[in-house]
Design a protein around this motif. Structure first.
Motif, short mmCIF file in Angstrom:
data_model
loop_
_atom_site.label_atom_id
_atom_site.label_comp_id
_atom_site.label_asym_id
_atom_site.label_seq_id
_atom_site.Cartn_x
_atom_site.Cartn_y
_atom_site.Cartn_z
N ARG A 162 0.85 -1.20 0.00
CA ARG A 162 0.00 0.00 0.00
C ARG A 162 0.88 1.25 0.00
O ARG A 162 1.96 1.26 0.57
CB ARG A 162 -0.93 0.01 1.22
N LYS A 163 0.39 2.27 -0.65
CA LYS A 163 1.08 3.56 -0.65
C LYS A 163 0.91 4.20 0.71
O LYS A 163 -0.20 4.38 1.20
CB LYS A 163 0.50 4.46 -1.73
N LEU A 164 2.03 4.54 1.34
CA LEU A 164 1.97 5.16 2.66
C LEU A 164 1.62 6.64 2.53
O LEU A 164 1.94 7.29 1.53
CB LEU A 164 3.32 5.02 3.36
N ASP A 165 0.94 7.14 3.52
CA ASP A 165 0.59 8.56 3.55
C ASP A 165 1.80 9.35 4.06
O ASP A 165 2.01 9.46 5.27
CB ASP A 165 -0.62 8.78 4.44
N LEU A 166 2.58 9.85 3.13
CA LEU A 166 3.77 10.63 3.48
C LEU A 166 3.53 12.10 3.15
O LEU A 166 4.45 12.85 2.83
CB LEU A 166 4.99 10.11 2.71
N GLY A 167 2.28 12.50 3.25
CA GLY A 167 1.89 13.84 2.84
C GLY A 167 2.56 14.95 3.61
O GLY A 167 2.62 16.09 3.13
N GLN A 243 7.78 -3.64 2.06
CA GLN A 243 7.22 -3.46 0.71
C GLN A 243 6.42 -2.16 0.61
O GLN A 243 6.43 -1.50 -0.43
CB GLN A 243 6.31 -4.64 0.36
N ASP A 244 5.73 -1.77 1.68
CA ASP A 244 4.96 -0.53 1.65
C ASP A 244 5.87 0.67 1.44
O ASP A 244 5.51 1.63 0.74
CB ASP A 244 4.16 -0.36 2.94
N TRP A 245 7.05 0.64 2.04
CA TRP A 245 8.00 1.74 1.89
C TRP A 245 8.60 1.75 0.49
O TRP A 245 8.76 2.80 -0.12
CB TRP A 245 9.08 1.64 2.96
N PHE A 246 8.94 0.55 -0.03
CA PHE A 246 9.49 0.48 -1.37
C PHE A 246 8.48 1.00 -2.39
O PHE A 246 8.85 1.63 -3.39
CB PHE A 246 9.88 -0.97 -1.72
#
Length: 352
Positions: A162-167, A243-246
């Motif tokens: 999943r794409k992490l919320d790095l907003g 994997q989420d971070w990659f």
């Protein structure tokens, strides 16, 4: 697990796991059991560095007769040694009159240890190395070792990253991740010095942890020592799902200062269509094509790494990631590994 998956349709497999090095949860044991693979914990003579002393060698010698008896009782046609540390079992397999032995070399040999390991490897009939770097470190002739590059499992459709919320970080800034143990040889200091020299060109996420003992790095202290904009470096630590971070960053960095046998991190990046920036430390540089699916810089060269970081753009990295994904499909999938390993092991099936 990849070796078992590749060979289980052709061979009846029994896996022996050592009893002297467990994680406390026996995870590999339970994974194998869950996939209906026969597996046992066995007290085996494993060449661990901590045992290369008089007491350790005497203990391994005491285990030898029992191992020969167990090998005979197994009625195996082949002993498959999953790492160089298992090579003491090769001459024991000969004593047990097992027809063939294969060793899968996972790590580069040092100059001193290669003297012993090379002699033990002569008791095997087949040697497989994960990279050219590992094969060359043995000092054995090229025609005595096959190179079969490791695979990385495909992303799970049932449990995709999943794409992490790095907003909280500026969307326009490039995001990098470095994932490795926090020890000096992994090159964190080289990376942080280059990050500062490149004027902190984005956001850098640091995954991993320090091992217990004097070898472990104090990552927070290292960042404070070298980076004048510490808010651009995020120390994440251990994570349940790398994997989420990659999936969520623009590129991977592997700045290792010492020889690396395997290029696992860049391969994992390619699976996610992310390019990789690596030092010319061996295995990783075999994976990356400079300027096409990533960048290669000379080991410990802070200036060269800074130049790469300074010149990158999101669009450039995205295009490189597409190239990396194509390379993953061509060279590093489980299907490719299975086919190559089955071809290598076909001689056992044919009685050669």
């Amino acid at each position: 697990m990849e070796v078992v998956a590749a060979l289980r349709n052709d061979f009846q497999i029994l896996v022996w796991l050592p009893v002297d090095h467990q994680d406390g949860q026996h995870r590999l044991f339970h994974i194998l059991r869950g996939q209906d693979v026969q597996v046992q914990h066995v007290d085996m003579p494993i060449l661990r560095r901590s045992l290369i002393n008089a007491r350790g060698l005497m203990r391994m010698l005491r285990l030898a007769p029992r191992m020969v008896t167990m090998m005979k009782a197994s009625q195996a046609d082949q002993v498959y040694l999953m790492t160089s540390a298992c090579l003491l079992l090769a001459p024991l397999a000969r004593l047990a009159r097992i027809r063939q032995a294969t060793v899968h070399l996972q790590e580069p040999w040092g100059a001193r240890e290669s003297v012993l390991l090379r002699q033990l490897a002569r008791f095997t009939h087949r040697r497989i190395a994960i990279t050219k770097t590992v094969a060359q470190s043995t000092g054995m002739a090229q025609d005595q070792i096959s190179v079969i590059e490791n695979a990385v499992p495909r992303l799970s459709a049932a449990n995709p990253p999943r794409k992490l919320d790095l907003g909280a970080d500026c969307e326009q800034r490039i995001r990098y991740v470095v994932a490795s143990r926090w020890v000096a040889v992994k090159g964190h200091e080289t990376l942080l010095q280059a990050w500062e020299a490149a004027a902190c060109p984005g956001t850098l996420y640091i995954l991993g942890s320090a091992p217990a003992g004097p070898q472990g790095l104090d990552m927070a202290r290292l960042v404070a020592q070298h980076v004048t904009q510490p808010d651009t470096v995020k120390i994440i630590g251990q994570v349940d799902s790398p994997q989420d971070w990659f999936e969520s960053v623009d590129a991977m960095i592997l700045p290792t200062d010492a020889v690396e046998g395997c290029g696992l991190v860049p391969i994992e990046g390619f699976r996610h269509a992310k390019p990789a920036i690596v030092s010319d430390s061996g295995g990783p540089a075999e994976v990356v094509s400079h300027g096409k699916d990533g960048w290669i810089f000379e080991t410990k060269d802070v200036v060269a790494l800074a130049d790469i970081l300074r010149s990158n753009t999101k669009n450039k990295l995205s295009a490189m990631g597409v190239e990396g994904r194509q390379k993953y499909e061509e060279k590093y999938t489980p299907e490719r590994f299975t086919q190559t390993l089955r071809e290598e092991m076909s001689g056992v099936l044919l009685g050669h």
